[in-house]
Structures are given as structure tokens and as C-alpha cells.
Design a protein around this motif. Structure first.
Motif, PDB file in Angstrom:
ATOM      1  N   ARG A 153      25.518  12.929 -25.978  1.00  0.00           N
ATOM      2  CA  ARG A 153      25.357  12.478 -27.358  1.00  0.00           C
ATOM      3  C   ARG A 153      26.122  11.185 -27.630  1.00  0.00           C
ATOM      4  NH1 ARG A 153      25.877  18.104 -28.565  1.00  0.00           N
ATOM      5  NH2 ARG A 153      28.096  17.810 -29.040  1.00  0.00           N
ATOM      6  N   GLU A 154      27.299  11.047 -26.975  1.00  0.00           N
ATOM      7  CA  GLU A 154      28.115   9.855 -27.166  1.00  0.00           C
ATOM      8  C   GLU A 154      27.645   8.674 -26.335  1.00  0.00           C
ATOM      9  OE1 GLU A 154      30.647   9.395 -29.271  1.00  0.00           O
ATOM     10  OE2 GLU A 154      30.457  11.417 -30.100  1.00  0.00           O
ATOM     11  N   GLY A 155      26.617   8.872 -25.523  1.00  0.00           N
ATOM     12  CA  GLY A 155      26.105   7.794 -24.693  1.00  0.00           C
ATOM     13  C   GLY A 155      26.974   7.485 -23.489  1.00  0.00           C
ATOM     14  N   LEU A 156      27.848   8.420 -23.113  1.00  0.00           N
ATOM     15  CA  LEU A 156      28.740   8.187 -21.976  1.00  0.00           C
ATOM     16  C   LEU A 156      28.121   8.633 -20.654  1.00  0.00           C
ATOM     17  CD1 LEU A 156      32.064   9.240 -23.712  1.00  0.00           C
ATOM     18  CD2 LEU A 156      31.373   6.931 -23.076  1.00  0.00           C
ATOM     19  N   ILE A 157      27.060   9.439 -20.724  1.00  0.00           N
ATOM     20  CA  ILE A 157      26.243   9.744 -19.551  1.00  0.00           C
ATOM     21  C   ILE A 157      24.783   9.642 -19.975  1.00  0.00           C
ATOM     22  CG2 ILE A 157      27.942  11.242 -18.432  1.00  0.00           C
ATOM     23  CD1 ILE A 157      26.357  13.650 -19.392  1.00  0.00           C
ATOM     24  N   THR A 158      23.912   9.389 -19.020  1.00  0.00           N
ATOM     25  CA  THR A 158      22.489   9.251 -19.329  1.00  0.00           C
ATOM     26  C   THR A 158      21.826  10.622 -19.370  1.00  0.00           C
ATOM     27  OG1 THR A 158      21.863   9.077 -16.998  1.00  0.00           O
ATOM     28  CG2 THR A 158      22.479   7.028 -18.135  1.00  0.00           C
ATOM     29  N   ASP A 159      20.615  10.661 -19.903  1.00  0.00           N
ATOM     30  CA  ASP A 159      19.849  11.911 -19.918  1.00  0.00           C
ATOM     31  C   ASP A 159      19.618  12.415 -18.495  1.00  0.00           C
ATOM     32  OD1 ASP A 159      19.708  11.853 -22.663  1.00  0.00           O
ATOM     33  OD2 ASP A 159      17.680  11.007 -22.736  1.00  0.00           O
ATOM     34  N   LYS A 160      19.373  11.492 -17.583  1.00  0.00           N
ATOM     35  CA  LYS A 160      19.136  11.880 -16.192  1.00  0.00           C
ATOM     36  C   LYS A 160      20.386  12.508 -15.586  1.00  0.00           C
ATOM     37  CE  LYS A 160      17.632  10.051 -11.712  1.00  0.00           C
ATOM     38  NZ  LYS A 160      17.191   8.835 -10.971  1.00  0.00           N
ATOM     39  N   GLU A 161      21.535  11.892 -15.842  1.00  0.00           N
ATOM     40  CA  GLU A 161      22.786  12.449 -15.328  1.00  0.00           C
ATOM     41  C   GLU A 161      23.048  13.836 -15.915  1.00  0.00           C
ATOM     42  OE1 GLU A 161      25.937   8.939 -14.378  1.00  0.00           O
ATOM     43  OE2 GLU A 161      25.296   9.095 -16.467  1.00  0.00           O
ATOM     44  N   TYR A 162      22.802  13.960 -17.213  1.00  0.00           N
ATOM     45  CA  TYR A 162      23.017  15.252 -17.864  1.00  0.00           C
ATOM     46  C   TYR A 162      22.145  16.330 -17.224  1.00  0.00           C
ATOM     47  CZ  TYR A 162      22.571  18.998 -21.267  1.00  0.00           C
ATOM     48  OH  TYR A 162      22.526  20.228 -21.864  1.00  0.00           O
ATOM     49  N   THR A 163      20.862  16.040 -17.076  1.00  0.00           N
ATOM     50  CA  THR A 163      19.928  17.031 -16.526  1.00  0.00           C
ATOM     51  C   THR A 163      20.306  17.412 -15.104  1.00  0.00           C
ATOM     52  OG1 THR A 163      18.138  16.200 -17.932  1.00  0.00           O
ATOM     53  CG2 THR A 163      17.514  17.489 -15.997  1.00  0.00           C
ATOM     54  N   GLN A 164      20.641  16.422 -14.291  1.00  0.00           N
ATOM     55  CA  GLN A 164      20.982  16.691 -12.895  1.00  0.00           C
ATOM     56  C   GLN A 164      22.225  17.560 -12.784  1.00  0.00           C
ATOM     57  OE1 GLN A 164      21.967  13.223 -10.582  1.00  0.00           O
ATOM     58  NE2 GLN A 164      21.662  14.262  -8.621  1.00  0.00           N
ATOM     59  N   ARG A 165      23.262  17.222 -13.543  1.00  0.00           N
ATOM     60  CA  ARG A 165      24.523  17.954 -13.449  1.00  0.00           C
ATOM     61  C   ARG A 165      24.414  19.334 -14.110  1.00  0.00           C
ATOM     62  NH1 ARG A 165      28.614  14.650 -11.679  1.00  0.00           N
ATOM     63  NH2 ARG A 165      28.016  12.466 -11.431  1.00  0.00           N
ATOM     64  N   ASN A 192      21.583  21.193 -14.358  1.00  0.00           N
ATOM     65  CA  ASN A 192      20.759  22.061 -13.529  1.00  0.00           C
ATOM     66  C   ASN A 192      21.460  22.469 -12.239  1.00  0.00           C
ATOM     67  OD1 ASN A 192      18.813  21.825 -15.486  1.00  0.00           O
ATOM     68  ND2 ASN A 192      17.510  20.412 -14.344  1.00  0.00           N
ATOM     69  N   ALA A 193      22.360  21.635 -11.752  1.00  0.00           N
ATOM     70  CA  ALA A 193      23.077  21.965 -10.516  1.00  0.00           C
ATOM     71  C   ALA A 193      24.071  23.097 -10.720  1.00  0.00           C
ATOM     72  CB  ALA A 193      23.803  20.737  -9.982  1.00  0.00           C
ATOM     73  N   ASN A 194      24.446  23.362 -11.981  1.00  0.00           N
ATOM     74  CA  ASN A 194      25.493  24.353 -12.242  1.00  0.00           C
ATOM     75  C   ASN A 194      25.102  25.416 -13.265  1.00  0.00           C
ATOM     76  OD1 ASN A 194      27.969  23.080 -10.743  1.00  0.00           O
ATOM     77  ND2 ASN A 194      27.058  21.389 -11.883  1.00  0.00           N
ATOM     78  N   ILE A 195      23.854  25.408 -13.724  1.00  0.00           N
ATOM     79  CA  ILE A 195      23.447  26.322 -14.796  1.00  0.00           C
ATOM     80  C   ILE A 195      23.493  27.778 -14.341  1.00  0.00           C
ATOM     81  CG2 ILE A 195      20.984  26.333 -14.265  1.00  0.00           C
ATOM     82  CD1 ILE A 195      22.689  26.168 -17.758  1.00  0.00           C
ATOM     83  N   GLY A 196      23.599  28.008 -13.032  1.00  0.00           N
ATOM     84  CA  GLY A 196      23.741  29.370 -12.538  1.00  0.00           C
ATOM     85  C   GLY A 196      24.999  30.055 -13.038  1.00  0.00           C
ATOM     86  N   ALA A 197      25.953  29.287 -13.587  1.00  0.00           N
ATOM     87  CA  ALA A 197      27.130  29.893 -14.191  1.00  0.00           C
ATOM     88  C   ALA A 197      26.732  30.759 -15.376  1.00  0.00           C
ATOM     89  CB  ALA A 197      28.112  28.810 -14.639  1.00  0.00           C
ATOM     90  N   LEU A 198      25.718  30.329 -16.124  1.00  0.00           N
ATOM     91  CA  LEU A 198      25.235  31.087 -17.278  1.00  0.00           C
ATOM     92  C   LEU A 198      24.048  31.974 -16.938  1.00  0.00           C
ATOM     93  CD1 LEU A 198      25.361  28.276 -20.022  1.00  0.00           C
ATOM     94  CD2 LEU A 198      27.183  29.805 -19.236  1.00  0.00           C
ATOM     95  N   LEU A 199      23.364  31.660 -15.840  1.00  0.00           N
ATOM     96  CA  LEU A 199      22.166  32.399 -15.429  1.00  0.00           C
ATOM     97  C   LEU A 199      22.354  32.887 -13.996  1.00  0.00           C
ATOM     98  CD1 LEU A 199      19.624  29.755 -16.789  1.00  0.00           C
ATOM     99  CD2 LEU A 199      20.323  31.870 -17.950  1.00  0.00           C
ATOM    100  N   PRO A 200      23.300  33.804 -13.784  1.00  0.00           N
ATOM    101  CA  PRO A 200      23.691  34.144 -12.401  1.00  0.00           C
ATOM    102  C   PRO A 200      22.640  34.900 -11.601  1.00  0.00           C
ATOM    103  CG  PRO A 200      24.765  35.603 -13.978  1.00  0.00           C
ATOM    104  CD  PRO A 200      24.093  34.531 -14.782  1.00  0.00           C
ATOM    105  N   PRO A 223      29.800  18.780 -11.047  1.00  0.00           N
ATOM    106  CA  PRO A 223      29.294  18.076  -9.858  1.00  0.00           C
ATOM    107  C   PRO A 223      27.767  18.030  -9.841  1.00  0.00           C
ATOM    108  CG  PRO A 223      30.992  19.665  -9.263  1.00  0.00           C
ATOM    109  CD  PRO A 223      30.654  19.924 -10.693  1.00  0.00           C
ATOM    110  N   ALA A 224      27.235  16.889  -9.428  1.00  0.00           N
ATOM    111  CA  ALA A 224      25.780  16.735  -9.381  1.00  0.00           C
ATOM    112  C   ALA A 224      25.173  17.395  -8.152  1.00  0.00           C
ATOM    113  CB  ALA A 224      25.419  15.249  -9.411  1.00  0.00           C
ATOM    114  N   SER A 225      25.887  17.372  -7.048  1.00  0.00           N
ATOM    115  CA  SER A 225      25.369  17.958  -5.792  1.00  0.00           C
ATOM    116  C   SER A 225      26.483  18.759  -5.131  1.00  0.00           C
ATOM    117  CB  SER A 225      24.870  16.852  -4.858  1.00  0.00           C
ATOM    118  OG  SER A 225      23.860  16.070  -5.473  1.00  0.00           O
TER     119      SER A 225
END
Length: 329
Positions: free
Chosen positions: A161-173, A175-183, A237-239
Motif C-alpha cells: 500500500r505504501e508503494g515500497l514493494i510492487t504488486d509482483k513482489e507482494y504476490t510472489q512473497r 504465495n511462497a509463504n501462504i502455507g503458514a495460514l493454509l497448512p 522470502p521469495a524463494s
């Protein structure tokens, strides 16, 4: 002149000698501040810039090398660099001791960082959000790990929201870690994703200060990208090269209901989508069903029913015959 030529050591020596002869000299303070920044001595450069700003008549043109971010007026430049120095003095560190490819925030009681620590990036004291009005940590019966998961994703959203990361960066990072909420329906998050994180305001201030430092050429574009990447990698982390162990599925009706309740909270908080919630809920219901009636019990063939036993039928006698008399009679 030495600073113009990139001779940092001689420039620092000139500034030190000039300040001995003329304490409070604004130009010498600026040169001293710039060289201290380069050496990573941000506690000293902060004092240099504060001394400049405490003086009157400081708004006159600068003549120092633009590559060090010292163009413009003396006062404006001192103010910009002071903000950067203060941000770099935030008491946090990023460690890569456990896994060099996955930096993590670590606690620190220090009030400043030396040049060696600054070289690997700067972090913030990790308070876990306790008692912090600006914290996003959710304490609705969640475990400490779950609080840290939700905090990381909330901060990631705020950086976008603050423009400090791009939409692409947000989505990549994300999705790489969303398993924390969706184990049960996604891969596990990066190793260390359950660790506490700094308050969002500190991370935002740090990244904003880095961006400003790069815009006024106080740091190079390469330095900006390197330090920015370390901070964001420590957050999400992205990857991930290493991941946390998978969470065990709920066993029983009550744990299953609790897992669904948390899932609904994640959705209401905007951390997961409807489709992700539906997929995870399906896995939760399957796990609960299996814990009550194991699959083997449902698929095991039942033994065939045994027919009732009947007495043997008597053989019919031929028509017209008589029973033979018993010879013992």
C-alpha cells in the motif's frame, strides 16, 4: 577537495582538523557527516547533522560532490541525511547465521550498529507487538506462531500500500509463504517464518529512508537494492530454500472447528481469498472425518452372513412299503 576526488580518508582527516581549529564549522561538519556515513558510523554522523541544524544561517548553497547526496542547501542536505542516519540507527539486526539464504530478524539490545553489522543489513527490536498500539498482532486465541504469521502478512500488505514493494513482489512473497495460514492445502512457509517481526512503522521507515538515501545519491543503486532485499527477505522470502515442518491436521471435532474459526478470521482480515479458504476447509473436514472414522474402517469388507443351519431332511420311504420290525424285540 578530497571528498570531490573520492579520497574519503583524507576528507575525514581534513574535517577532523578543521573542527579542532573551528568548532562548529558547518562545511567541516558536513564533510565529517558524509565520511562517517560511508564508514558506517551513523551515531557520529547524526551528531554532525544535528550540529549543523542547530546553527542559524545554514540555508546557503552547497558545493560538495553530488554523488554523496550533498547538493542543494546545507540545511536541507543536513536534514535529509539526519533522517537517514536516524533510521540506520534503529536497534535491530538481521541474522543469516542459521541459513544464509533466508535472513531473519533478531532481537538486539544495542542502541546503534557498527559498520560490520550495518554491512549485513539493519533490523528492529522484535517485541512481538505486545502493548504496541500500532502492532497488527492478533490475539484471538492464536498461538504465538500464528500471531507472527498474521503479522508478517499484514506488514507485507502495508508495504504494498505504501508503494515500497510492487504488486509482483507482494504476490510472489505471499504465495511462497501462504502455507503458514493454509497448512493443509499449501506448502509450508520459509524456515523461521514463525519468528517475531518488528513493528510495521519501523520497517516502513527503514525502507523509506533507504529509498530517500538512494534518491539523493547518499548510497548507490546497488547498495540500495542489496539492503532492501535483505530486509524484505527477512520478512517474507521469495524463494525459500528451507521450509518449516508441515503442521499436523486437526484430529477431532473441536480442533477442526477451531481450525475453521481461524480460517474465517484470516479471510475476514483479507489475508486469504475465498477460493483458498474453501480449499483449506475441505482438507480440514477430510482430516476431521478421518480422525473419527479411519479410512481403513470405512473401506474394510464386512464378512458375509452365515446362513441358518437346518436339520438334515429325512429320506422319503418308497410308497407301499412297511417299516421293518426291530430284530431285538
Amino acid at each position: 577537495v578530497a571528498l570531490f576526488k573520492g579520497d574519503i580518508d583524507n576528507a575525514a582527516a581534513y574535517a577532523a582538523n578543521a573542527l579542532k581549529e573551528r568548532p562548529g564549522d558547518a562545511y567541516a561538519l558536513m564533510v565529517s557527516g558524509v565520511t562517517n556515513d560511508i564508514y558506517g558510523r551513523f551515531d557520529l554522523s547524526r551528531r554532525n547533522y544535528e550540529d549543523i541544524l542547530s546553527q542559524t544561517g545554514r540555508d546557503f548553497p552547497m558545493g560538495v560532490q553530488p554523488q554523496y547526496g550533498t547538493q542543494g542547501t546545507l540545511g536541507k542536505t543536513a536534514e535529509q541525511r539526519l533522517n537517514i542516519a536516524r533510521a540506520r540507527l534503529a536497534p535491530f539486526m538481521i541474522s543469516t547465521a542459521n541459513d544464509a539464504s533466508t535472513p531473519v530478524f533478531v532481537k538486539s539490545d544495542a542502541t546503534g550498529m557498527d559498520a560490520e553489522n550495518m554491512a549485513i543489513g539493519v533490523g528492529f527490536i522484535t517485541g512481538g507487538g505486545s502493548g504496541d498500539a500500532e502492532s497488527h498482532v492478533f490475539n484471538l486465541g492464536f498461538s504465538e506462531d500464528e500471531n507472527n504469521y498474521t503479522e508478517r502478512f499484514s506488514i507485507l500488505q502495508e508495504l504494498r500500500r505504501e508503494g515500497l514493494i510492487t504488486d509482483k513482489e507482494y504476490t510472489q512473497r505471499r504465495n511462497a509463504n501462504i502455507g503458514a495460514l493454509l497448512p493443509l492445502s499449501k506448502p509450508a512457509p520459509a524456515l523461521g517464518f514463525n519468528r517475531p517481526v518488528p513493528p510495521s512503522r519501523d520497517i516502513i521507515a527503514r525502507l523509506a529512508a533507504l529509498r530517500q538515501a538512494q534518491s539523493i545519491r547518499a548510497i548507490s543503486a546497488g547498495e540500495y537494492m542489496a539492503e532492501r532485499s535483505v530486509i524484505i527477505d527477512a520478512l517474507a522470502p521469495a524463494s525459500p530454500s528451507s521450509r518449516m515442518p508441515r503442521t499436523a491436521p486437526p484430529s477431532g471435532l473441536l480442533p477442526g472447528a477451531e481450525a475453521v474459526r481461524k480460517l474465517q478470521f484470516f479471510r475476514e482480515a483479507g489475508l486469504i481469498t475465498d477460493a483458498e479458504m474453501a480449499a483449506e476447509r475441505t482438507q480440514i473436514e477430510l482430516a476431521v472425518s478421518n480422525s473419527i472414522i479411519p479410512p481403513a474402517a470405512r473401506t474394510q469388507p464386512q464378512p458375509a452372513a452365515t446362513p441358518a443351519t437346518r436339520p438334515p431332511a429325512r429320506s422319503p420311504q418308497p410308497v407301499g412299503t412297511r417299516s421293518q420290525p426291530n430284530p431285538t424285540r
